[in-house]
Motif scaffolding. Structure first.
Motif, PDB file in Angstrom:
ATOM      1  N   THR A 522       0.956  -1.255  -0.126  1.00 42.99           N
ATOM      2  CA  THR A 522      -0.029  -0.112   0.248  1.00 42.99           C
ATOM      3  C   THR A 522       1.020   1.326  -0.182  1.00 42.99           C
ATOM      4  N   PRO A 523       0.325   2.173  -0.600  1.00 41.98           N
ATOM      5  CA  PRO A 523       1.256   3.787  -0.477  1.00 41.98           C
ATOM      6  C   PRO A 523       1.562   4.010   1.071  1.00 41.98           C
ATOM      7  N   ASN A 559      -1.658  12.369   9.721  1.00 40.82           N
ATOM      8  CA  ASN A 559      -0.812  12.852  10.769  1.00 40.82           C
ATOM      9  C   ASN A 559       0.250  13.610  10.346  1.00 40.82           C
ATOM     10  N   GLY A 560       0.265  14.175   8.805  1.00 38.03           N
ATOM     11  CA  GLY A 560       1.355  15.110   8.083  1.00 38.03           C
ATOM     12  C   GLY A 560       2.475  14.246   7.720  1.00 38.03           C
ATOM     13  N   MET A 561       2.314  12.976   7.761  1.00 42.75           N
ATOM     14  CA  MET A 561       3.431  12.165   7.024  1.00 42.75           C
ATOM     15  C   MET A 561       2.728  11.792   5.571  1.00 42.75           C
ATOM     16  N   GLY A 562       2.051  12.671   4.896  1.00 44.78           N
ATOM     17  CA  GLY A 562       1.896  12.137   3.510  1.00 44.78           C
ATOM     18  C   GLY A 562       2.753  12.591   2.473  1.00 44.78           C
ATOM     19  N   MET A 596       6.037  -4.409 -10.274  1.00 45.52           N
ATOM     20  CA  MET A 596       4.817  -5.037  -9.759  1.00 45.52           C
ATOM     21  C   MET A 596       3.230  -4.243  -9.764  1.00 45.52           C
ATOM     22  N   SER A 597       3.546  -2.945  -9.649  1.00 48.96           N
ATOM     23  CA  SER A 597       2.315  -2.097  -9.439  1.00 48.96           C
ATOM     24  C   SER A 597       1.501  -1.871 -10.778  1.00 48.96           C
ATOM     25  N   ASP A 602      -1.438   7.138  -6.195  1.00 55.04           N
ATOM     26  CA  ASP A 602      -0.495   7.511  -4.929  1.00 55.04           C
ATOM     27  C   ASP A 602       0.915   6.761  -5.155  1.00 55.04           C
ATOM     28  N   LEU A 603       1.335   5.593  -5.785  1.00 56.31           N
ATOM     29  CA  LEU A 603       2.391   5.313  -5.690  1.00 56.31           C
ATOM     30  C   LEU A 603       3.152   5.893  -6.823  1.00 56.31           C
ATOM     31  N   ASP A 604       2.304   6.371  -8.042  1.00 50.42           N
ATOM     32  CA  ASP A 604       3.052   7.248  -9.163  1.00 50.42           C
ATOM     33  C   ASP A 604       3.443   8.371  -8.608  1.00 50.42           C
TER      34      ASP A 604
END
Length: 620
Positions: A522-523, A559-562, A596-597, A602-604
């Motif tokens: 997951t991202p 919590n700000g870690m995006g 694999m994605s 979000d991963l991009d």
């Protein structure tokens, strides 16, 4: 001296000093639990906690430090996990199964030698204990000494600890392994032992002298050593410098050991002995001879399952998560005003002191603080009971069979198991072949499988050598060099299993990187992994003020870690002095993850950020 209420986990003992990071660690154990081994890399990463079920934390820790950790364990005594865990694959490079140089002997030491670094400064930590790398809740003992590299301009004191025995012991470990270690690991271990010769140690409180005592490796043991007395009593010289009947090793003595035999107990009881207290397991004390048990100068104390006298106390201690077995090994003897102590892995048996590979430390200190009377008082809190059995009892049939099965598993694990992995033609799965020349001893039936497929076992024939076993349609995570051997005693039906370290002759390209990537599914997990990996080992990750990792998962982004928080971490890491190696270490995992994605936006987004930082690090 012995405070049963003062307990620390191994992780706490291994944690680096403030401002330092792991440079190298070598550990040994008799039995090995692989899930417990997952927690070892976590010990060296600040803020990672001790939870081996936190896959992101484990992946980060192993990826960062596994090339600096080597764990040696007795072949045939690696426990089969209750549940297969894909993460166990990442342990492959740091685990080494070994056999004793002497046939029929065991590899039984429990030590850790750790080197930490801060810039050019090096410090050391040595742990010698009776503790295996398992989750068992037994009462164990541990000695810890911290050290540093000697500075000739500052250290004028004559430091008396000889590092030679410890250095030679560590140097000999790769030669006991059942498969060849990677040359780079051998080189690093050799470098560690060379630097170790310059280390000076800070003695524990109340300890005046300390000596390293490896057994079973050909090391010369001084004539006045307690280890010499217990292993070769006829050649031992007393603490008074006398030999034969004039020698004395002290008037008061105390022995703690779960396993004992008559020869070793009697060796401690010389004619100068006023009282010898022996603390052991009741069922083992019962196997001593009636003559030994009736000796008026020896007092025997037994430790039952919980070390308590009745069910009411037992229930209370269970609720308090108290100790559930005796596993400690130590000898104390008072001579004049000094107490001599031998503590480590060796049981009070001739097998331990004459054949096995063991490791102990021998220490001295004032009788007023570490003497026999003080130790006996400290042991009162463990509820030992006076043992008054007649002796002369044989081991139960069940325990004798357990011993036979253990030896048979060790013999099986000493064989070479070669594995070849390949891709299935036309399918997205894999095949694995195991080849070996092992056959079970008469009276046993054997099956073989994979650590990752514990329920898919193939029978090993007794008369078909070499033998091959095939496993097909495997997911990548099931490809492993670890084989599972199950032995059954034909007459009783008793079964025991172990994990055997094979040689993966042909492997799948990028296998471990791909398995790691599959865990970052997951991202949120990927962000958490990058946050941890790009944070220096001696710095707590952002948003982890209590040292925990509760911010993983969806909470990370909330919590700000995006993306913005990750940008700051990546940018800081890209500007650090070690950026090139740091990014190179993690790039193979991300490359596999991207392959694999299937177009997750979000991963991009993370990929664009990473590729930009990587380009900046690599330069034009």
């Amino acid at each position: 001296m012995l405070d049963a209420n003062s307990r620390e986990s191994l992780s706490e003992q291994l944690r680096p000093p403030h401002g330092y990071r792991l440079r190298q660690a070598v550990g040994t154990t008799f039995t090995l639990d692989m899930v417990s081994a997952l927690a070892i890399p976590l010990s060296f990463i600040k803020g990672s906690g001790e939870d081996p079920e936190n896959s992101v934390a484990v992946i980060n820790a192993v990826r960062k430090v596994s090339d600096r950790i080597d764990i040696f364990s007795q072949a045939g005594l690696t426990r089969v996990p209750r549940q297969a865990n894909d993460l166990l694959t990442v342990l492959e490079p740091m685990l080494h199964q070994v056999v004793s140089p002497q046939r029929g002997a065991l590899f039984h030491p429990k030590i850790w030698l750790v080197e930490y670094e801060s810039g050019e400064h090096l410090t050391y930590r040595f742990l010698c204990s009776s503790r295996n790398l398992t989750p068992d809740a037994s009462w164990d003992l541990l000695v810890r000494v911290d050290g540093r590299i000697s500075d000739p301009e500052e250290d004028s004191q004559d430091f008396s600890i000889d590092n030679g025995p410890l250095a030679r012991f560590i140097e000999a470990l790769p030669g006991m392994a059942t498969r060849d270690l990677d040359p780079d690991r051998i080189t690093r271990i050799s470098g560690l032992t060379q630097r170790l010769t310059q280390a000076i140690w800070e003695l524990p409180p109340d300890i005046g002298t300390l000596a390293f005592r490896p057994l079973g490796t050909g090391e010369n043991i001084p004539e006045s050593s307690l280890a010499r007395l217990l292993g070769d009593g006829e050649s031992a010289v007393g603490l008074n410098g006398q030999s034969d009947g004039r020698r004395s090793f002290g008037a008061k003595k105390l022995l703690i050991s779960p396993f004992v035999d008559d020869t070793t107990v009697v060796a401690l009881r010389d004619k100068w002995t006023q009282q010898l207290d022996v603390f052991g397991r009741g069922e083992e004390l019962d196997t001593l001879s009636p003559e030994t048990l009736s000796d008026p100068k020896i007092v025997f104390h037994s430790f039952n399952e919980l070390g308590v006298a009745d069910e009411e106390e037992m229930d209370a201690m269970m609720e308090a998560e108290d100790l559930r077995g005796l596993h400690a090994k130590a000898v104390f003897t008072d001579f004049d005003r000094t107490t001599h102590v031998l503590l480590g892995s060796a049981n009070a048996t001739q097998a331990a002191f004459r054949r096995n590979v063991e490791f102990c430390v021998e220490m001295t200190g004032p009788k007023t603080t570490i003497g026999v009377d003080q130790v006996r008082k400290d042991l009162e809190s463990l509820h030992f009971l006076l043992h008054e059995g007649p002796g002369g009892m044989e081991h139960t049939e069940e325990s004798a069979l357990e011993f036979r099965l253990q030896n048979a598993l060790i013999e099986a694990a000493s064989h070479v198991f070669t594995l070849d992995a390949s891709s299935s033609i036309g399918r997205d799965d894999y095949e694995l072949r195991i080849e070996h020349s092992y056959a079970p001893s008469p009276g046993f039936a054997a099956k073989i499988g994979l650590l990752t497929l514990p329920n898919q076992l193939h029978r090993i024939e007794a008369d078909n050598r070499p033998e091959r076993h095939f496993f097909s349609r495997l997911p990548l995570a099931s490809v492993t060099p670890f084989a599972l051997i199950e032995l059954t005693d034909v007459d009783s039906g008793m079964k025991r299993s172990t994990i055997v370290q094979g040689v993966l002759r042909t492997d799948i390209d990028g296998r471990i990187d791909r398995i790691i990537a599959s865990q970052l599914d997951t991202p949120e997990k990927l962000r958490a992994f990058l946050l941890l990996f790009l944070t220096p080992e001696d710095v707590s990750p952002q948003n982890s003020t209590d040292g925990s990792l509760g911010f993983f998962g969806a909470a990370l982004a909330d919590n700000g870690m995006g993306f913005s928080g990750l940008f700051e971490v990546v940018a800081t890491a890209a500007a650090s002095p070690g950026a090139a190696k740091l990014f190179a270490d993690v790039e193979p995992v991300l490359a596999q993850l991207y392959a694999m994605s299937d177009g997750d936006p979000d991963l991009d987004e993370i990929r664009i950020l990473w590729d930009a930082a990587l380009a900046a690090v690599e330069g034009p």
